[in-house]
Design an enzyme around this catalytic site. Structure first.
Site, short mmCIF file in Angstrom:
data_model
loop_
_atom_site.label_atom_id
_atom_site.label_comp_id
_atom_site.label_asym_id
_atom_site.label_seq_id
_atom_site.Cartn_x
_atom_site.Cartn_y
_atom_site.Cartn_z
N SER A 145 2.67 36.12 -33.58
CA SER A 145 2.54 37.31 -32.78
C SER A 145 3.75 37.47 -31.85
O SER A 145 4.41 36.49 -31.52
CB SER A 145 1.24 37.07 -32.00
OG SER A 145 0.99 38.04 -31.07
N GLN A 178 1.98 36.52 -23.77
CA GLN A 178 2.21 36.40 -25.21
C GLN A 178 2.43 34.93 -25.58
O GLN A 178 1.87 34.42 -26.55
CB GLN A 178 3.43 37.23 -25.60
CG GLN A 178 3.66 37.33 -27.08
CD GLN A 178 2.49 37.98 -27.78
OE1 GLN A 178 1.95 38.97 -27.30
NE2 GLN A 178 2.06 37.42 -28.89
N GLU A 211 5.16 43.59 -32.70
CA GLU A 211 3.73 43.86 -32.64
C GLU A 211 3.40 44.64 -31.36
O GLU A 211 2.76 45.68 -31.40
CB GLU A 211 3.00 42.51 -32.65
CG GLU A 211 1.50 42.62 -32.64
CD GLU A 211 0.86 41.24 -32.50
OE1 GLU A 211 1.57 40.25 -32.20
OE2 GLU A 211 -0.38 41.16 -32.66
N HIS A 212 3.85 44.11 -30.22
CA HIS A 212 3.65 44.77 -28.92
C HIS A 212 5.00 45.16 -28.35
O HIS A 212 5.93 44.35 -28.36
CB HIS A 212 3.00 43.82 -27.91
CG HIS A 212 1.75 43.15 -28.38
ND1 HIS A 212 1.74 41.91 -28.98
CD2 HIS A 212 0.45 43.56 -28.37
CE1 HIS A 212 0.50 41.58 -29.30
NE2 HIS A 212 -0.30 42.56 -28.95
N ASP A 269 -4.97 44.30 -25.01
CA ASP A 269 -5.65 43.25 -25.77
C ASP A 269 -7.16 43.34 -25.61
O ASP A 269 -7.92 43.05 -26.54
CB ASP A 269 -5.21 41.86 -25.27
CG ASP A 269 -3.80 41.53 -25.69
OD1 ASP A 269 -3.28 42.21 -26.58
OD2 ASP A 269 -3.21 40.59 -25.10
N GLU A 318 5.94 63.58 -73.16
CA GLU A 318 5.65 62.17 -72.88
C GLU A 318 5.05 61.48 -74.10
O GLU A 318 4.66 60.32 -74.02
CB GLU A 318 4.72 62.05 -71.67
CG GLU A 318 5.40 62.51 -70.38
CD GLU A 318 4.61 62.19 -69.11
OE1 GLU A 318 3.46 61.73 -69.20
OE2 GLU A 318 5.17 62.40 -68.02
#
Lengths: 427, 427
Positions: free
Chosen positions: B232, B254, B322-323, B356, B410
């Site tokens: 993370s 974090q 992520e953040h 969070d 085709e």
């Protein structure tokens, strides 16, 4: 065609003792080696593997803009016109899938929202050889265009006699930004990791053989991929009011794809099932691809006789088919019965090939029962979401005790501290 | 913290010589064996593997409704209240993500549309032990609830001393329909294939250790899965107007997660970077999880000094965190600079822990650079789309020549025949 009947439970039993895909460990390892090779050795590996697998020696993978322009000159005008018409229908349908973000300011001092943005690059895999379908080029590229992806990279395997002009013309009409002649697991690896010649992309989509499919699974997470595709199928739910010739023709249009394709009729009328089965046999004899279609029908063709329409739909939902045709009177009445299906064709004139080529919904659909959880390829596949929040000091203060409590219960003291420190004097 | 500076190209170079994840082939094979074992031997394998890995002998995996009710009695009232408040915020945010289908009748005789429907079952994996987070139970279950999934199955590993009451209380508050005590790769396999005790689901979501992550990748395609999660990270973009204490506290929130977590400051001011680095050191000493946070900061903590705000955002987008916290004056002005990030926290009071636990957007976010193509977990993850079309005979007749032409190009003659037969007399 194999006939299956009985009550619902008996039918489920017979369906579920069908094929089991044995894991192809050997091929998996071979693919792992190819992917690692390209990751490590870049263009050198690509050239070597292209010589080995495609029998073609290349110094440059890029297909020039003038080659793409030339392709438009080398195909018939009526083909281009038909493709342009299909493009218009595909665009107008997918336009309706576009999503916007949102912002919410319901609480004082609080803003919460979501952005929806296109991916920056998309890689489109287009098979070569006999499985080269111009319609597929449109179906894979156009949703990315509508999403707003600024850089769309198409890859397709080189052929000893050059590239298929119909594929190149379709790439030009769909608006591929760059085209490279490279195929197989090595092409997927190149798109996932990038090489000196081939750009790294954010997502890889498009059909391919076993090597391509396994390579996509291997690089999933490094990049995003579309779905894992298996053999294709159609289920037709029809009663005695339907036309057996139409139904048989639709079943065969599925069967001619592949010896593993599954064409299944679910009907409440055994005589109707018999009529369709004879029509299938009759029409089979007239098909250029009779051998493929016959193998598919012999091995996987089924007529399932259900004891009610309700039961027919329960069986259909259990199969979760890629394509579903509802050939009943008032077919719209039954749309609410559909839980699991990729694409639904309603009524006698919504024949599957109409959807394959022309109507506008995507023909890249979840196969082999994955319609339980996968969706048709669409604009959302080329977008990503980002959430955002903003709080004033006052707004945070109102909620701080609850946040600190939850953080401390989880033993994450630094989380609690990050909130508390904003309300403390510096010491 | 490691300081990185120079022009943008130099910074990119230094960033990209970072960690390379070596394929864990051994673990992969062990996971393959576990998955095959559960697929083949069902509950017998589950019991054996649970005894082996969790050291617990179980006769029944199901957690009873009365055990769930009891859990609510065994946790503090203020915890329940805080969780209920968080639930309300999560629900009101995710409610805005709900999508409807559409129907389009623009062309005469043509109807085209899209259904959006919930999955029928979802499996939620919740880790046990020290990584057991009640907030995560809410974040994974509530979007499925809003999507309308009628059967939500939660699994969590058994502990020698029973299950964590906070996790069970969260399951009850979030509304899990069934809870089973089974964990690891064996739980993932059970959800993918079903056993006598554990129901087969359509999609598996939720965090887990390496075994869980590899098992999810292994069953992808049999069921859908959420994303492949890696370590993370947070990136804070801040200039000298920001508060170094706040920034340091957020970086540490974090870092305390995991020794592999990455906390990165990108700033235009080297003195500000220095101030944050000293604050980090000062605050580190006060943390109960100092050892973990210190290892994360020492190995992966970075202060990147960019020569402009533009460059700061280019570097941030390259990291695709992520953040993302934007601690600049007028942070909203920079939202349009964000290309790749899971969740954005704007301004001095939008601290990451607020997101969070509480604000409402999901905390299950794309990690390790996958925000380039993955999105936060949301309502769309628990829905599937189905397209549908209906054409009248007249409408099909107008387009039939183009469809037949494309099918024939085709080489798919049976496709062309399925359209043509609808306009031919029976012979």
């Amino acid at each position: 065609m194999r006939f299956i009947s009985g009550d619902k439970e008996a039918i489920f039993q017979q369906l579920h003792t069908a094929v089991v895909d044995e894991a192809q460990i050997e091929t998996e390892l071979a693919v792992k080696r190819i992917v690692a090779d390209v990751r490590e050795n870049g263009d050198e590996a690509l050239k070597r593997l292209t010589a080995q697998f495609d029998g073609v020696t290349l110094t440059d993978f890029r297909v020039s803009q003038s080659d793409l322009d030339d392709a438009l000159q080398h195909v018939e005008a009526d083909f281009i016109q038909a493709l342009e018409q299909a493009k218009e229908n595909i665009l107008s349908y997918h336009q309706k899938q576009k999503q916007s973000g949102f912002v919410d300011t319901e609480k004082r001092g609080v803003m919460r929202g979501q952005l929806v943005r296109p991916l920056e690059t998309a890689g489109i895999y287009v098979p070569g050889g006999t499985a080269a379908y111009p319609s597929s080029v449109l179906m894979n590229i156009l949703p990315a265009k509508i999403a707003g992806v600024p850089r769309i990279i198409m890859v397709t395997p080189p052929g000893a006699d050059g590239l298929n002009p119909y594929i190149l013309a379709a790439a030009k009409i769909a608006g591929a930004d760059e085209v490279y002649q490279v195929g197989g697991a090595q092409a997927v690896a190149a798109l996932a990791f990038g090489t000196a010649s081939i750009p790294k992309v954010d997502k890889i989509v498009g059909p391919g053989n076993m090597f391509v499919a396994l390579a996509k699974r291997e690089v999933f997470g490094i990049v995003d991929i579309d779905m894992i595709a298996g053999p294709s199928e159609v289920v037709v739910v029809a009663d005695a009011t339907a036309n057996p010739r139409f139904v048989a023709a639709d079943l065969l249009s599925q069967a001619e794809h592949d010896k593993l394709a599954r064409a299944i009729l679910i009907t409440t009328s055994e005589p109707f099932g018999q009529a369709v089965a004879s029509e299938v046999e009759k029409q089979l004899r007239t098909l250029p691809r009779e051998e493929i279609a016959r193998a598919s029908i012999a091995n996987f063709g089924q007529v399932i006789v259900a004891d009610s329409i309700e039961a027919a739909f329960e069986i259909m939902n259990d199969i979760a088919p890629e394509h579903l045709e509802i050939q009943l009177e008032n077919p719209m009445d039954y749309l609410s019965y559909v839980k699991n299906a990729g694409s639904v064709f309603l009524g006698a004139y919504a024949s599957e090939p109409l959807g394959d080529y022309f109507a506008g919904p995507n023909h890249v659909l979840p196969t082999s029962g994955t319609a339980r959880f996968f969706s048709p390829l669409g604009v959302a596949d080329f977008c990503k979401r980002t959430s955002f929040i903003s709080y004033t000091k006052d707004a945070l203060e109102k909620e701080k005790d609850a946040i600190v409590l939850l953080a401390e219960k989880e033993g994450l003291t630094a989380h609690a501290r990050a909130i508390q420190i904003r309300f403390e004097e510096e010491n």
